[in-house]
Each structure stands twice: as C-alpha cells, then as structure tokens.
Design a protein around this motif. Structure first.
Motif, PDB file in Angstrom:
ATOM      1  N   ASN A  83      -5.414   4.014   1.885  1.00  0.00           N
ATOM      2  CA  ASN A  83      -6.056   2.927   2.624  1.00  0.00           C
ATOM      3  C   ASN A  83      -7.503   3.234   2.997  1.00  0.00           C
ATOM      4  O   ASN A  83      -8.329   2.321   3.064  1.00  0.00           O
ATOM      5  CB  ASN A  83      -5.234   2.552   3.860  1.00  0.00           C
ATOM      6  N   GLN A  84      -7.832   4.518   3.221  1.00  0.00           N
ATOM      7  CA  GLN A  84      -9.224   4.887   3.488  1.00  0.00           C
ATOM      8  C   GLN A  84     -10.095   4.603   2.267  1.00  0.00           C
ATOM      9  O   GLN A  84     -11.216   4.100   2.394  1.00  0.00           O
ATOM     10  CB  GLN A  84      -9.332   6.365   3.885  1.00  0.00           C
ATOM     11  N   ASP A 109       0.808  -1.218   0.000  1.00  0.00           N
ATOM     12  CA  ASP A 109       0.000   0.000   0.000  1.00  0.00           C
ATOM     13  C   ASP A 109       0.841   1.268   0.000  1.00  0.00           C
ATOM     14  O   ASP A 109       0.556   2.212  -0.735  1.00  0.00           O
ATOM     15  CB  ASP A 109      -0.995   0.001   1.162  1.00  0.00           C
ATOM     16  N   THR A 120      -3.598  -8.233   4.392  1.00  0.00           N
ATOM     17  CA  THR A 120      -2.669  -7.542   5.277  1.00  0.00           C
ATOM     18  C   THR A 120      -1.547  -8.511   5.630  1.00  0.00           C
ATOM     19  O   THR A 120      -1.793  -9.668   5.949  1.00  0.00           O
ATOM     20  CB  THR A 120      -3.385  -7.077   6.555  1.00  0.00           C
ATOM     21  N   LYS A 125     -10.578   0.920   2.157  1.00  0.00           N
ATOM     22  CA  LYS A 125     -11.477   0.483   3.237  1.00  0.00           C
ATOM     23  C   LYS A 125     -12.946   0.769   2.884  1.00  0.00           C
ATOM     24  O   LYS A 125     -13.829  -0.024   3.196  1.00  0.00           O
ATOM     25  CB  LYS A 125     -11.093   1.194   4.534  1.00  0.00           C
ATOM     26  N   ASN A 157      -0.943  -3.349   3.737  1.00  0.00           N
ATOM     27  CA  ASN A 157      -1.789  -4.172   2.878  1.00  0.00           C
ATOM     28  C   ASN A 157      -0.987  -4.512   1.640  1.00  0.00           C
ATOM     29  O   ASN A 157      -0.233  -3.685   1.129  1.00  0.00           O
ATOM     30  CB  ASN A 157      -3.062  -3.429   2.474  1.00  0.00           C
ATOM     31  N   THR A 201      -0.497   7.482   2.282  1.00  0.00           N
ATOM     32  CA  THR A 201      -0.869   6.081   2.516  1.00  0.00           C
ATOM     33  C   THR A 201      -2.193   5.999   3.268  1.00  0.00           C
ATOM     34  O   THR A 201      -3.041   5.159   2.967  1.00  0.00           O
ATOM     35  CB  THR A 201       0.238   5.357   3.320  1.00  0.00           C
ATOM     36  N   LYS A 202      -2.395   6.899   4.219  1.00  0.00           N
ATOM     37  CA  LYS A 202      -3.630   6.914   5.002  1.00  0.00           C
ATOM     38  C   LYS A 202      -4.840   7.154   4.093  1.00  0.00           C
ATOM     39  O   LYS A 202      -5.855   6.462   4.206  1.00  0.00           O
ATOM     40  CB  LYS A 202      -3.540   7.996   6.078  1.00  0.00           C
TER      41      LYS A 202
END
Length: 185
Positions: A45-46, A30, A62, A49, A91, A41-42
């Motif tokens: 990943n959001q 990721d 993961t 998600k 991930n 990255t945050k």
C-alpha cells in the motif's frame, strides 16, 4: 498432466478464488495481491500511495465498511478470515489497476504474478462474453417458442371448435343413389 502445467492451473485457481465482485466489477484486494507478490500489505500500500496518480477511481478504490462487512459475511472459511481486526479498509483493484501495479512493482515475482492475473481476468471476460452469447440465443429461442405456442394454441382452438360443431350438427340427409332394398329388413 505435467507438473508445471498443474502448478500453473493451481496458481490460476488461487487467483480466481481471490477475485471478488463488488460494485458490479471484478476486483482483487490489496491484502491478496500483496501476498501473491510476496510483500507485506503495508509495503504494498505504501508503493501504491507513492504512485496514486497512476490509480484513478476506476482502477482502485477503498471499500466502504458496509462492502467489507458484506464481503466477510459471504465467506465462512475464506482468504478473508482473520480480517476482523483490520484497522484500515482494504483497497480494491480492478483489472486495469492490477495492470498498473506492474509499473510500480518491478520484482520478477511481481511481473510473473501480474501476467498470470491479467490472463485470468482475460479468460473471465471471454467466458462472460461466451455465456452472454448463449443467454442471448436462449432468449431468442424462448421468444420463438412463445410465438409458436400462440400459433399452436390457435390451431387447437380452431380444431376444438370444428369438433364441437361436428358433434352438435344435425344429421344431414344423405344424397346420392339409394337402392330400393335400403330400409327393408
């Protein structure tokens, strides 16, 4: 080499350097993908998600602590340096997962990066198939050489036996015409 072609080659090499083999699969992490897409990255990943239904386990998973530690230990200087303080395990995305990312990341950069990544994965697969054919051919040659070796060994065994028989055989009486002068000095 044209500047654009050189830049494409460098970009593809950067992608190749970020494809890892984990659990017998070729994957991208990721953090590397987020960097390529130009997002944090945050944030990356959001987005993932919010669309988890698009990423079954064969598209994304993961990493375990052991896998992650193992990955870091394989690289002295790598794109993973600085990951020691990571709070969450990364991930990992398979080729299909990377392809699915294009449906949730719609920026121009994301589209261009996805195309390049998919092309690199495709080349890797073609490369592996080509080498698989070569390995199969080498195995066939090795098998043939082993069977030929047995045949050659058998030939030499028979030849050695014939030579030994000839050396240990009693001299034979000569047959045929004998002249009276034979044996006279």
């Amino acid at each position: 080499m044209a500047k654009a072609a050189f830049q494409a080659l460098v970009a593809e090499q950067k992608i190749l350097n970020r494809i890892y083999a984990i659990r017998g699969q070729k994957l991208m992490l990721d953090r590397d993908l987020a960097k390529m897409y130009g997002v944090a990255t945050k944030v990356f990943n959001q987005s993932v998600k919010r669309n988890l239904d698009r990423f079954p386990k064969d598209f994304m998973f993961t990493l375990t602590t052991k896998e992650f530690d193992n990955l870091i230990s394989q690289f002295v200087t790598s794109s993973l340096s600085g990951w020691g303080g990571t709070r969450k395990l990364p991930n990992a995305f398979t080729e299909q997962g990377v392809a699915m990312l294009s449906s949730i990341l719609n920026s121009d950069i994301a589209i261009e990066v996805n195309i390049r990544i998919i092309r690199v994965f495709t080349r890797l697969r073609q490369y592996a198939l080509t080498h698989k054919d070569i390995l199969l051919q080498l195995a066939q040659l090795e098998k043939e050489a082993k069977s030929n070796k047995r045949d050659i060994d058998n030939i030499f065994t028979v030849l050695k036996e014939l030579i030994e028989q000839q050396q240990t055989a009693k001299p034979r009486n000569k047959i045929g015409f004998k002249s009276y002068n034979e044996g006279k000095g």
